[in-house]
Each structure stands twice: as structure tokens, then as C-alpha cells.
Design an enzyme around this catalytic site. Structure first.
Site, PDB file in Angstrom:
ATOM      1  N   ASN A  74     -11.218  -2.506  -4.951  1.00 55.56           N
ATOM      2  CA  ASN A  74     -10.461  -1.544  -5.761  1.00 55.56           C
ATOM      3  C   ASN A  74     -11.149  -1.177  -7.081  1.00 55.56           C
ATOM      4  O   ASN A  74     -10.768  -0.200  -7.732  1.00 55.56           O
ATOM      5  CB  ASN A  74      -9.023  -2.021  -6.018  1.00 55.56           C
ATOM      6  CG  ASN A  74      -8.129  -1.909  -4.802  1.00 55.56           C
ATOM      7  OD1 ASN A  74      -7.247  -2.728  -4.588  1.00 55.56           O
ATOM      8  ND2 ASN A  74      -8.327  -0.889  -3.977  1.00 55.56           N
TER       9      ASN A  74
ATOM     10  N   ASP B   3       0.836  -1.205   0.000  1.00 51.74           N
ATOM     11  CA  ASP B   3       0.000   0.000   0.000  1.00 51.74           C
ATOM     12  C   ASP B   3       0.874   1.260   0.000  1.00 51.74           C
ATOM     13  O   ASP B   3       2.005   1.230   0.480  1.00 51.74           O
ATOM     14  CB  ASP B   3      -0.894  -0.022   1.254  1.00 51.74           C
ATOM     15  CG  ASP B   3      -2.054   0.959   1.139  1.00 51.74           C
ATOM     16  OD1 ASP B   3      -2.377   1.393   0.010  1.00 51.74           O
ATOM     17  OD2 ASP B   3      -2.633   1.295   2.187  1.00 51.74           O
TER      18      ASP B   3
END
Ligand code: IPE
Ligand code: IPE
Ligand code: MG
Length: 272
Positions: free
Chosen positions: A73, A25
Site C-alpha cells: 500500500n 477492502d
């Protein structure tokens, strides 16, 4: 027994983790900090994947699992999603031969049905080509969600039961056989880069007893130093799995406890 069970075995945490699972991330923020478009961070992030794979190969990690695209996502702007898809295709086209040469078995887990045909095709080809490799298993979680995984396993058990006309015993072992990563032991170490301290629907079932490590470093900056910090932190953990420190202090205590539980559950001997 297919794998190490978190409730029965106490894996050694003084050595290198056998299975590392990473939420990579911070790509977007890495790019924004440099006044670049977010997607530049994704491109740079591929280099960090290379570094991490090499580090894991060097250190003898047997399973490396990377969360590359979550089932959530898809909610991102369309351009970013399609950039990520193109990047995924490029990586599969470019990197599989090298992975194969390095003895890596590649697995892609997640609901692939939502991806375009090219990705599905490349993923199947890569898995088939590398299927017999044994040095390390690299799993890419794509359109993966821990809840999706639990649901799809539940569905398979229900289908089995309907076909047999009998529910049978539903225990952890049977359930785990239907999870997308049934071929791997549970992660010993979970790493999340980018500073957020959450699991974001990653391996919900399998993280039950995993040691968690969070680092503020953005994924494109993930390097040997950050990797070593994560490993050093892991080595200081005491993995008790419900037991007491005193029980762990005497090996015999753990073995006796493990053996007792194994007998209780009719599982016989339980190699960790
Ligand atoms: C992780 O980086 C990569 C993917 C989710 C594909 P992010 O894109 O989430 O980066 P941040 O968290 O916005 O900085
Ligand atoms: C988690 O990252 C998923 C991946 C790295 C693929 P996100 O950046 O999407 O997670 P949230 O939305 O901040 O929890
Ligand atoms: Mg993020």
C-alpha cells in the site's frame, strides 16, 4: 504444541469461528460511488471496524485480525498514504482505552520500522496496556505482507541455527513459532469485502486451510447482516483437512486418524 494444527485437528465449523481474519477492502470505491474523495471511505471504514469488533465480542470470537495496510500500500499516492497514517494515529490515540475496558488484547503485526516514531510508540504502548486482557485478541496487520512474514521467520531460524552451530529440525511447529502471529491459532474464517477474490499477500502461511468468504459489500457497509451471512456460509462448510466426508461422519474416525498421525510424529495427544 502451541496451537491448533491444520494438518492434525478438525475444528468444529458448526459453531462460531474462533479466529476471523478480514481484508477490509472497498473504502475508496465506497467513497467514489458517492462522489467523495477516496479518503472519506477510510474514515467511514473506522466505523465498520467498531461494528465488527462489537459483533465479534458479542458472539465470542476469540481472535479478530484486520488487514489495515499492506506492504504494497506504500505504492498509493502520497496524500492517501499520509492520510491513512494520520487516521491510524488518531485511532490508536482515541480507541485504546475503550478496547482495554472491553477486555481486548491489541496486537499490531507487520514491519513497523517503516512507520513514523509516533505510530511505533503508540502501538507499543497499546500492546503493553492491553497485554493481559483475555476476552478477545484484536490484531491489526499494518505494513504487513505474508511474504515478509515468511521471510522474517526464516531469517530468525537461520540466526538461531548460526548461533547454535546446528540447523536442527525445521518442521512446521518450529517455523510457526517465528511467525508474527505465533500467539494465535490459524484463522478459521477469512472474509474479504469489496468484491475482489484474492488474498493480496495477507496471511499466506496461516490461510492454508482457512475457509474463504468473499462479499461484494464495500468495507464501510460491513454490518451485522453481512457478518451473519459470512458466519452462515462458514457453518455450511465441511472442513476436511485432507480427510474424506465418511471419516468426518464418524467422530471416532477422526480421533483415530488424528491420534495415529500424532503418534507418527511423536507429538502425543493433540487437543483441538
Ligand atoms: C481498503 O480499501 C483500505 C486499505 C487498503 C487501506 P481500499 O482503499 O483498497 O478501497 P478500494 O479497493 O480502492 O475501493
Ligand atoms: C489489500 O487491499 C490490503 C488491505 C486491505 C490493507 P488492496 O486494495 O490494497 O489490495 P489489491 O491491491 O486490490 O490487491
Ligand atoms: Mg482495495
Amino acid at each position: 504444541m502451541t496451537h491448533t494444527s491444520s494438518t492434525l485437528c478438525v475444528p468444529d465449523s458448526t459453531s462460531i469461528p474462533r479466529h476471523i481474519a478480514i481484508i477490509l477492502d472497498g473504502n475508496g470505491r465506497w467513497a467514489q460511488k458517492r462522489h467523495l474523495p477516496r479518503v472519506a471511505g477510510h474514515t467511514k471504514g473506522v466505523e465498520a471496524i467498531h461494528r465488527t469488533v462489537s459483533l465479534c465480542l458479542d458472539r465470542g470470537v476469540e481472535y479478530l485480525t484486520l488487514f489495515a495496510f499492506s506492504s504494497e500500500n506504500w505504492r498509493r499516492p502520497e496524500d492517501e498514504v499520509s492520510f491513512l497514517m494520520r487516521l491510524f494515529i488518531a485511532v490508536l490515540e482515541r480507541e485504546v482505552a475503550k478496547m482495554h475496558a472491553n477486555g481486548i488484547r491489541l496486537r499490531i503485526v507487520g514491519d513497523l520500522s517503516r512507520f513514523n516514531k509516533r505510530i511505533i510508540e503508540l502501538a507499543a504502548r497499546a500492546e503493553a496496556k492491553t497485554a493481559k486482557n483475555t476476552r478477545m485478541t484484536l490484531t491489526i496487520a499494518a505494513n504487513y505482507g505474508g511474504r515478509w512474514d515468511i521471510l522474517q521467520a526464516t531469517r530468525k531460524i537461520a540466526e538461531e541455527a548460526a548461533a547454535r552451530g546446528d540447523i536442527g529440525e525445521i518442521d512446521e511447529e518450529r517455523f510457526e513459532q517465528h511467525l508474527a502471529m505465533a500467539y494465535a491459532p490459524e484463522p478459521d474464517l477469512f472474509i474479504r469485502t469489496g468484491g475482489e477474490q484474492r488474498v493480496s499477500n495477507f496471511l499466506l502461511w496461516q490461510l492454508a486451510y482457512t475457509e474463504l468468504y468473499f462479499t461484494p459489500s464495500f468495507w464501510p457497509d460491513f454490518d451485522e447482516k453481512v457478518f451473519n451471512e459470512a458466519i452462515a456460509s462458514f457453518r455450511h462448510r465441511e472442513r476436511r483437512f485432507g480427510r474424506t466426508s465418511a471419516q468426518l461422519a464418524s467422530d471416532g474416525g477422526v480421533e483415530a486418524d488424528t491420534a495415529a498421525q500424532a503418534t507418527e510424529q511423536g507429538l502425543g495427544s493433540l487437543p483441538c
